[in-house]
Design a protein around this motif. Structure first.
Motif, PDB file in Angstrom:
ATOM      1  N   ASP A 172       7.005  21.780  38.925  1.00  0.00           N
ATOM      2  CA  ASP A 172       7.690  20.614  38.358  1.00  0.00           C
ATOM      3  C   ASP A 172       6.901  20.023  37.193  1.00  0.00           C
ATOM      4  O   ASP A 172       7.472  19.560  36.199  1.00  0.00           O
ATOM      5  N   GLU A 173       5.572  20.051  37.317  1.00  0.00           N
ATOM      6  CA  GLU A 173       4.711  19.511  36.264  1.00  0.00           C
ATOM      7  C   GLU A 173       4.854  20.308  34.969  1.00  0.00           C
ATOM      8  O   GLU A 173       4.917  19.755  33.867  1.00  0.00           O
ATOM      9  N   THR A 174       4.900  21.648  35.104  1.00  0.00           N
ATOM     10  CA  THR A 174       5.061  22.498  33.925  1.00  0.00           C
ATOM     11  C   THR A 174       6.422  22.286  33.288  1.00  0.00           C
ATOM     12  O   THR A 174       6.549  22.233  32.055  1.00  0.00           O
ATOM     13  N   ALA A 175       7.446  22.165  34.127  1.00  0.00           N
ATOM     14  CA  ALA A 175       8.793  21.925  33.602  1.00  0.00           C
ATOM     15  C   ALA A 175       8.830  20.644  32.788  1.00  0.00           C
ATOM     16  O   ALA A 175       9.444  20.585  31.712  1.00  0.00           O
ATOM     17  N   SER A 176       8.152  19.610  33.292  1.00  0.00           N
ATOM     18  CA  SER A 176       8.118  18.335  32.590  1.00  0.00           C
ATOM     19  C   SER A 176       7.298  18.424  31.301  1.00  0.00           C
ATOM     20  O   SER A 176       7.697  17.901  30.256  1.00  0.00           O
ATOM     21  N   GLU A 177       6.160  19.115  31.353  1.00  0.00           N
ATOM     22  CA  GLU A 177       5.270  19.200  30.199  1.00  0.00           C
ATOM     23  C   GLU A 177       5.931  19.883  29.006  1.00  0.00           C
ATOM     24  O   GLU A 177       5.798  19.439  27.860  1.00  0.00           O
ATOM     25  N   TYR A 178       6.649  20.979  29.272  1.00  0.00           N
ATOM     26  CA  TYR A 178       7.225  21.758  28.174  1.00  0.00           C
ATOM     27  C   TYR A 178       8.735  21.548  28.005  1.00  0.00           C
ATOM     28  O   TYR A 178       9.342  22.141  27.112  1.00  0.00           O
ATOM     29  N   GLY A 179       9.337  20.746  28.874  1.00  0.00           N
ATOM     30  CA  GLY A 179      10.779  20.544  28.791  1.00  0.00           C
ATOM     31  C   GLY A 179      11.569  21.778  29.167  1.00  0.00           C
ATOM     32  O   GLY A 179      12.491  22.192  28.456  1.00  0.00           O
ATOM     33  N   LEU A 180      11.201  22.377  30.296  1.00  0.00           N
ATOM     34  CA  LEU A 180      11.814  23.633  30.717  1.00  0.00           C
ATOM     35  C   LEU A 180      12.920  23.391  31.740  1.00  0.00           C
ATOM     36  O   LEU A 180      12.710  22.723  32.750  1.00  0.00           O
ATOM     37  N   SER A 181      14.099  23.946  31.494  1.00  0.00           N
ATOM     38  CA  SER A 181      15.178  23.903  32.478  1.00  0.00           C
ATOM     39  C   SER A 181      15.968  25.203  32.524  1.00  0.00           C
ATOM     40  O   SER A 181      16.690  25.455  33.482  1.00  0.00           O
ATOM     41  N   THR A 182      15.831  26.044  31.496  1.00  0.00           N
ATOM     42  CA  THR A 182      16.564  27.304  31.437  1.00  0.00           C
ATOM     43  C   THR A 182      15.610  28.441  31.078  1.00  0.00           C
ATOM     44  O   THR A 182      14.485  28.222  30.587  1.00  0.00           O
ATOM     45  N   LEU A 183      16.059  29.665  31.267  1.00  0.00           N
ATOM     46  CA  LEU A 183      15.241  30.810  30.887  1.00  0.00           C
ATOM     47  C   LEU A 183      15.093  30.904  29.368  1.00  0.00           C
ATOM     48  O   LEU A 183      14.090  31.428  28.880  1.00  0.00           O
ATOM     49  N   SER A 184      16.057  30.399  28.642  1.00  0.00           N
ATOM     50  CA  SER A 184      15.902  30.367  27.180  1.00  0.00           C
ATOM     51  C   SER A 184      14.705  29.530  26.765  1.00  0.00           C
ATOM     52  O   SER A 184      14.096  29.758  25.706  1.00  0.00           O
ATOM     53  N   ASP A 185      14.327  28.563  27.600  1.00  0.00           N
ATOM     54  CA  ASP A 185      13.209  27.672  27.282  1.00  0.00           C
ATOM     55  C   ASP A 185      11.855  28.364  27.405  1.00  0.00           C
ATOM     56  O   ASP A 185      10.836  27.770  27.020  1.00  0.00           O
ATOM     57  N   MET A 186      11.806  29.598  27.932  1.00  0.00           N
ATOM     58  CA  MET A 186      10.522  30.296  28.031  1.00  0.00           C
ATOM     59  C   MET A 186       9.838  30.385  26.671  1.00  0.00           C
ATOM     60  O   MET A 186       8.607  30.355  26.576  1.00  0.00           O
TER      61      MET A 186
END
Length: 343
Positions: A172-186
């Motif tokens: 969850d922390e990584t998702a928040s740090e980089y704004g990740l919600s989809t595989l395109s966000d990699m």
């Protein structure tokens, strides 16, 4: 994952006794297999259930149905739900869940030794029906497997939203740090942090890790894509804790695994639809359904509520909290009013 009949009504009376014998033989064989593996035989424990919104079906009293399912947490929970639902509908239910492997449960259904199972669309399409490519569109995949399995004497009920396919997760922390919600966000993650924990099978599958990266515009083995040094191979069970511990940024997971919630992981949406659909649906022996058409409606009551999130919470209660799958299934069915506790 892994293969496929039909009978007419004139044969059904004579087949009943044969099927019951087949169930007994199958049960003994399965019990022997489990014992040989050092495992307990199929646990047939289910709390006593009475009707709730699931009402008795006319003609069901005294009729026998057999529910089968696989010996993993999710298979057990879903199998117990089917046992509880059929019991509340008035049937005498034989519980043949906890079978080791997908092929034995498929054989039980094909031979008429079981009447009800929860199955995954992608498993049936790729492993049982022998197709080489899955269909990412969930409705199209269900329709395709439904239509093809009719010739095998099996009718697919309405699919659940639950889609237990491959997925990638981050903390969850990584998702928040980089704004990740989809595989395109990699692609948002800097290359030096674009690290992956995957199992060997997924790593080498022609429809697995490498083509998934390419589908999302990341080239494996390149300095500005995903360098080989950024990829770690792990046993599937170790990936969850490794991702949580920061050994990699992206971990390969299954979308309904309870450890996702237990560890605070965020599943990234497959926004460009790379992975095949693995929606779960009740599969019924066609002959049984013709005799009791109301059975389809029984499952339609609760199948739409089985989402990835719901299944993760139920799996967590078994895998993390140590509860019995039958109790977890009963609690959920009762809380939603489908069944009640027997007096």
């Amino acid at each position: 994952m892994l293969d496929r009949l039909k009978r007419d009504h004139l044969k059904s009376a004579r087949l009943t006794s044969v099927r019951r014998l087949g169930i007994g033989v199958a049960a003994l064989a399965i019990a022997g297999t489990l014992a040989g593996c050092g495992l307990a035989p199929a646990t047939s424990y289910v709390p006593d259930a009475a009707p709730g919104s699931i009402r008795p079906i006319e003609g069901a009293v005294g009729a026998e149905v057999t529910v089968t399912g696989r010996n993993n947490t999710e298979g057990l929970i879903l199998g117990k739900m089917a046992v509880l639902a059929a019991t509340a509908a008035g049937f005498t239910v034989s519980d043949l869940t906890n079978v080791p492997g997908s092929q034995p449960t498929r054989t039980l259904m094909l031979q008429g030794d079981a009447n009800i199972i929860w199955e995954y669309t992608g498993t049936a399409w790729l492993s049982f029906l022998g197709h080489t490519e899955g269909i990412p569109d969930q409705d199209a995949q269900w329709q395709a497997v439904h239509d093809e399995d009719l010739q095998n004497g099996l009718t697919w009920g309405a699919k659940a939203p639950l889609n237990n396919t491959y997925a990638l997760a981050v903390t969850d922390e990584t998702a928040s740090e980089y704004g990740l919600s989809t595989l395109s966000d990699m692609a948002k993650v800097p290359v030096d942090q674009r690290t992956y924990c995957v199992e060997p099978e997924f790593n080498s599958r022609p429809d697995g890790f490498t083509p998934m990266l390419a589908h999302y515009g990341l080239d494996r083995g390149t300095p500005d894509g995903v360098p080989e040094s950024n990829i770690g191979l792990y046993d599937v069970g170790a990936i969850y804790s490794a991702t949580d511990a920061g050994e990699c940024t992206f971990g390969e997971v299954f979308a309904t695994d309870g450890r996702i919630d237990a560890l605070g992981l965020t599943v990234l949406a497959d926004d460009q639809k790379f992975f095949p659909a693995y929606n779960v649906a009740p599969v019924l022996n066609t002959e049984t359904l013709e005799q009791f058409p109301e059975l389809a409606g029984i499952f339609e009551q609760f199948s739409p509520l089985l989402t990835d999130e719901v299944m993760r919470s139920l799996n967590l209660r078994v895998d993390v909290d140590g509860e019995d799958p039958a109790d977890v299934a009963f609690d959920w069915m009762a809380e939603n009013g489908f069944i009640t506790a027997a007096p």
